[in-house]
Design a protein around this motif. Sequence first.
Motif, PDB file in Angstrom:
ATOM      1  N   LEU A  74       0.489  -0.743  -0.361  1.00  0.00           N
ATOM      2  CA  LEU A  74       0.060  -0.432   0.180  1.00  0.00           C
ATOM      3  C   LEU A  74       0.495   1.362  -0.040  1.00  0.00           C
ATOM      4  CD1 LEU A  74      -2.435  -1.494   2.657  1.00  0.00           C
ATOM      5  CD2 LEU A  74      -2.507  -1.467  -0.059  1.00  0.00           C
ATOM      6  N   PRO A  75       0.105   2.526  -0.876  1.00  0.00           N
ATOM      7  CA  PRO A  75       1.192   3.533  -0.691  1.00  0.00           C
ATOM      8  C   PRO A  75       1.847   3.828   0.415  1.00  0.00           C
ATOM      9  CG  PRO A  75      -1.102   3.752  -1.475  1.00  0.00           C
ATOM     10  CD  PRO A  75      -1.070   2.353  -0.793  1.00  0.00           C
ATOM     11  N   ASP A  76       1.103   3.454   1.890  1.00  0.00           N
ATOM     12  CA  ASP A  76       1.956   3.255   3.157  1.00  0.00           C
ATOM     13  C   ASP A  76       3.006   2.705   3.470  1.00  0.00           C
ATOM     14  OD1 ASP A  76       0.598   1.705   3.673  1.00  0.00           O
ATOM     15  OD2 ASP A  76      -1.051   2.599   5.054  1.00  0.00           O
ATOM     16  N   GLY A  77       3.446   1.749   3.229  1.00  0.00           N
ATOM     17  CA  GLY A  77       4.384   1.238   3.389  1.00  0.00           C
ATOM     18  C   GLY A  77       4.142  -0.284   3.918  1.00  0.00           C
ATOM     19  N   THR A  78       2.986  -0.335   4.146  1.00  0.00           N
ATOM     20  CA  THR A  78       2.635  -1.681   4.647  1.00  0.00           C
ATOM     21  C   THR A  78       1.779  -2.692   3.114  1.00  0.00           C
ATOM     22  OG1 THR A  78       0.683   0.162   5.988  1.00  0.00           O
ATOM     23  CG2 THR A  78       0.317  -2.295   5.439  1.00  0.00           C
ATOM     24  N   GLU A  79       2.570  -3.782   4.252  1.00  0.00           N
ATOM     25  CA  GLU A  79       2.476  -4.467   3.149  1.00  0.00           C
ATOM     26  C   GLU A  79       0.925  -5.773   4.097  1.00  0.00           C
ATOM     27  OE1 GLU A  79       6.130  -6.813   2.851  1.00  0.00           O
ATOM     28  OE2 GLU A  79       6.940  -5.120   1.447  1.00  0.00           O
ATOM     29  N   VAL A  80       0.641  -6.456   3.120  1.00  0.00           N
ATOM     30  CA  VAL A  80      -1.029  -7.204   3.046  1.00  0.00           C
ATOM     31  C   VAL A  80      -0.289  -8.763   2.883  1.00  0.00           C
ATOM     32  CG1 VAL A  80      -3.034  -7.958   3.793  1.00  0.00           C
ATOM     33  CG2 VAL A  80      -2.490  -5.690   3.865  1.00  0.00           C
ATOM     34  N   ARG A  81      -0.032  -9.903   3.318  1.00  0.00           N
ATOM     35  CA  ARG A  81      -0.129 -10.823   2.705  1.00  0.00           C
ATOM     36  C   ARG A  81      -1.166 -12.122   2.718  1.00  0.00           C
ATOM     37  NH1 ARG A  81       5.384 -11.039   1.839  1.00  0.00           N
ATOM     38  NH2 ARG A  81       6.555  -9.278   2.551  1.00  0.00           N
ATOM     39  N   LEU A  92      -7.197 -11.606   0.565  1.00  0.00           N
ATOM     40  CA  LEU A  92      -6.340 -10.661   0.752  1.00  0.00           C
ATOM     41  C   LEU A  92      -6.911  -9.165   0.613  1.00  0.00           C
ATOM     42  CD1 LEU A  92      -3.977 -10.029   0.858  1.00  0.00           C
ATOM     43  CD2 LEU A  92      -4.096  -8.887  -1.915  1.00  0.00           C
ATOM     44  N   ALA A  93      -8.435  -9.402  -0.306  1.00  0.00           N
ATOM     45  CA  ALA A  93     -10.186  -8.915  -0.458  1.00  0.00           C
ATOM     46  C   ALA A  93     -10.193  -8.907   1.567  1.00  0.00           C
ATOM     47  CB  ALA A  93     -10.355  -9.401  -0.991  1.00  0.00           C
ATOM     48  N   MET A  94     -10.209  -9.809   2.173  1.00  0.00           N
ATOM     49  CA  MET A  94     -10.941 -10.202   2.924  1.00  0.00           C
ATOM     50  C   MET A  94     -10.538  -9.079   4.039  1.00  0.00           C
ATOM     51  SD  MET A  94     -14.024 -10.941   2.171  1.00  0.00           S
ATOM     52  CE  MET A  94     -14.416 -11.550   4.003  1.00  0.00           C
ATOM     53  N   GLN A  95      -8.917  -9.026   4.414  1.00  0.00           N
ATOM     54  CA  GLN A  95      -7.806  -9.162   4.800  1.00  0.00           C
ATOM     55  C   GLN A  95      -7.820  -7.004   4.993  1.00  0.00           C
ATOM     56  OE1 GLN A  95      -3.778 -10.124   5.756  1.00  0.00           O
ATOM     57  NE2 GLN A  95      -4.165 -11.973   4.718  1.00  0.00           N
ATOM     58  N   LEU A  96      -8.116  -6.414   3.911  1.00  0.00           N
ATOM     59  CA  LEU A  96      -8.411  -5.430   3.997  1.00  0.00           C
ATOM     60  C   LEU A  96      -9.161  -4.582   4.095  1.00  0.00           C
ATOM     61  CD1 LEU A  96      -6.311  -5.302  -0.123  1.00  0.00           C
ATOM     62  CD2 LEU A  96      -5.486  -4.264   1.975  1.00  0.00           C
ATOM     63  N   LEU A  97     -10.495  -5.457   3.906  1.00  0.00           N
ATOM     64  CA  LEU A  97     -11.723  -5.177   4.839  1.00  0.00           C
ATOM     65  C   LEU A  97     -11.909  -4.434   6.424  1.00  0.00           C
ATOM     66  CD1 LEU A  97     -14.452  -7.065   2.603  1.00  0.00           C
ATOM     67  CD2 LEU A  97     -14.157  -3.958   3.084  1.00  0.00           C
ATOM     68  N   GLY A  98     -11.002  -5.764   6.450  1.00  0.00           N
ATOM     69  CA  GLY A  98     -11.208  -5.381   7.401  1.00  0.00           C
ATOM     70  C   GLY A  98      -9.878  -4.661   8.866  1.00  0.00           C
ATOM     71  N   LYS A  99      -8.995  -4.521   7.997  1.00  0.00           N
ATOM     72  CA  LYS A  99      -8.206  -3.466   8.235  1.00  0.00           C
ATOM     73  C   LYS A  99      -8.948  -1.572   7.706  1.00  0.00           C
ATOM     74  CE  LYS A  99      -3.439  -1.431   6.677  1.00  0.00           C
ATOM     75  NZ  LYS A  99      -3.785   0.113   6.622  1.00  0.00           N
ATOM     76  N   ALA A 100      -8.757  -1.549   7.150  1.00  0.00           N
ATOM     77  CA  ALA A 100     -10.510  -0.199   6.419  1.00  0.00           C
ATOM     78  C   ALA A 100     -11.397  -0.057   7.513  1.00  0.00           C
ATOM     79  CB  ALA A 100     -10.753  -0.531   5.270  1.00  0.00           C
ATOM     80  N   HIS A 101     -11.904  -0.870   8.234  1.00  0.00           N
ATOM     81  CA  HIS A 101     -12.806  -1.477   9.269  1.00  0.00           C
ATOM     82  C   HIS A 101     -12.185  -0.874  10.690  1.00  0.00           C
ATOM     83  CE1 HIS A 101     -16.607  -1.177   7.734  1.00  0.00           C
ATOM     84  NE2 HIS A 101     -16.417  -2.262   6.648  1.00  0.00           N
ATOM     85  N   GLU A 102     -11.479  -1.424  11.376  1.00  0.00           N
ATOM     86  CA  GLU A 102      -9.933  -1.162  12.126  1.00  0.00           C
ATOM     87  C   GLU A 102      -9.905   0.924  11.924  1.00  0.00           C
ATOM     88  OE1 GLU A 102      -6.996  -3.697  12.368  1.00  0.00           O
ATOM     89  OE2 GLU A 102      -8.302  -5.254  12.741  1.00  0.00           O
ATOM     90  N   GLU A 103      -9.314   0.215  10.944  1.00  0.00           N
ATOM     91  CA  GLU A 103      -8.840   2.389  10.265  1.00  0.00           C
ATOM     92  C   GLU A 103      -9.985   3.489  10.692  1.00  0.00           C
ATOM     93  OE1 GLU A 103      -6.923   2.476   7.528  1.00  0.00           O
ATOM     94  OE2 GLU A 103      -5.221   1.121   7.446  1.00  0.00           O
ATOM     95  N   ILE A 104     -11.139   2.720  10.591  1.00  0.00           N
ATOM     96  CA  ILE A 104     -12.611   3.612  10.312  1.00  0.00           C
ATOM     97  C   ILE A 104     -12.856   3.686  12.120  1.00  0.00           C
ATOM     98  CG2 ILE A 104     -15.179   3.763  10.228  1.00  0.00           C
ATOM     99  CD1 ILE A 104     -14.671   2.235   7.235  1.00  0.00           C
ATOM    100  N   ASP A 105     -12.443   2.791  12.574  1.00  0.00           N
ATOM    101  CA  ASP A 105     -13.408   2.593  14.098  1.00  0.00           C
ATOM    102  C   ASP A 105     -11.996   2.700  14.741  1.00  0.00           C
ATOM    103  OD1 ASP A 105     -15.430   0.694  13.155  1.00  0.00           O
ATOM    104  OD2 ASP A 105     -14.030  -0.891  14.258  1.00  0.00           O
ATOM    105  N   THR A 106     -11.117   2.818  14.312  1.00  0.00           N
ATOM    106  CA  THR A 106      -9.925   4.178  15.731  1.00  0.00           C
ATOM    107  C   THR A 106     -10.747   5.459  15.419  1.00  0.00           C
ATOM    108  OG1 THR A 106      -8.490   1.928  15.429  1.00  0.00           O
ATOM    109  CG2 THR A 106      -7.694   4.629  15.615  1.00  0.00           C
ATOM    110  N   ASP A 107     -10.191   5.616  13.811  1.00  0.00           N
ATOM    111  CA  ASP A 107     -10.503   7.349  13.610  1.00  0.00           C
ATOM    112  C   ASP A 107     -11.732   7.794  14.428  1.00  0.00           C
ATOM    113  OD1 ASP A 107      -9.762   9.806  12.376  1.00  0.00           O
ATOM    114  OD2 ASP A 107     -10.914   9.645  10.984  1.00  0.00           O
ATOM    115  N   SER A 108     -13.021   7.389  13.965  1.00  0.00           N
ATOM    116  CA  SER A 108     -13.834   7.467  14.614  1.00  0.00           C
ATOM    117  C   SER A 108     -14.471   6.905  15.677  1.00  0.00           C
ATOM    118  CB  SER A 108     -15.257   6.905  13.453  1.00  0.00           C
ATOM    119  OG  SER A 108     -15.368   5.670  13.914  1.00  0.00           O
TER     120      SER A 108
END
Length: 91
Positions: free
Chosen positions: A29-36, A66-82
């Motif tokens: 990802l652009p922030d340097g994160t790698e998801v495997r 990979l798609a499911m991990q990215l969805l989980g990551k996105a929701h964690e970020e939403i939860d943390t931010d909101s």
Amino acid sequence: MMHTAVGWHVEMEFQEDDQHTRAAAMVRLPDGTEVRSHGQASRHHTDSNQPRVGEEIAGARALNDLAMQLLGKAHEEIDTDSGRMSHPINV
């Protein structure tokens, strides 16, 4: 409204023998994160040997994970931010 182009780098590697295909996928990802992720396929002994089909199945399974991990990551970020619990939608 400003539009920004963003790109992701995805790598996919395969290991195969006569009966099994294993796929390893990674997105950078652009922030340097790698998801495997990983996926696999097994050939039934009565099926003809078609390595491309095994790659497609194992690759699809790795990309699905990979798609499911990215969805989980996105929701964690939403939860943390909101500060609230988001509601993931299964694909």
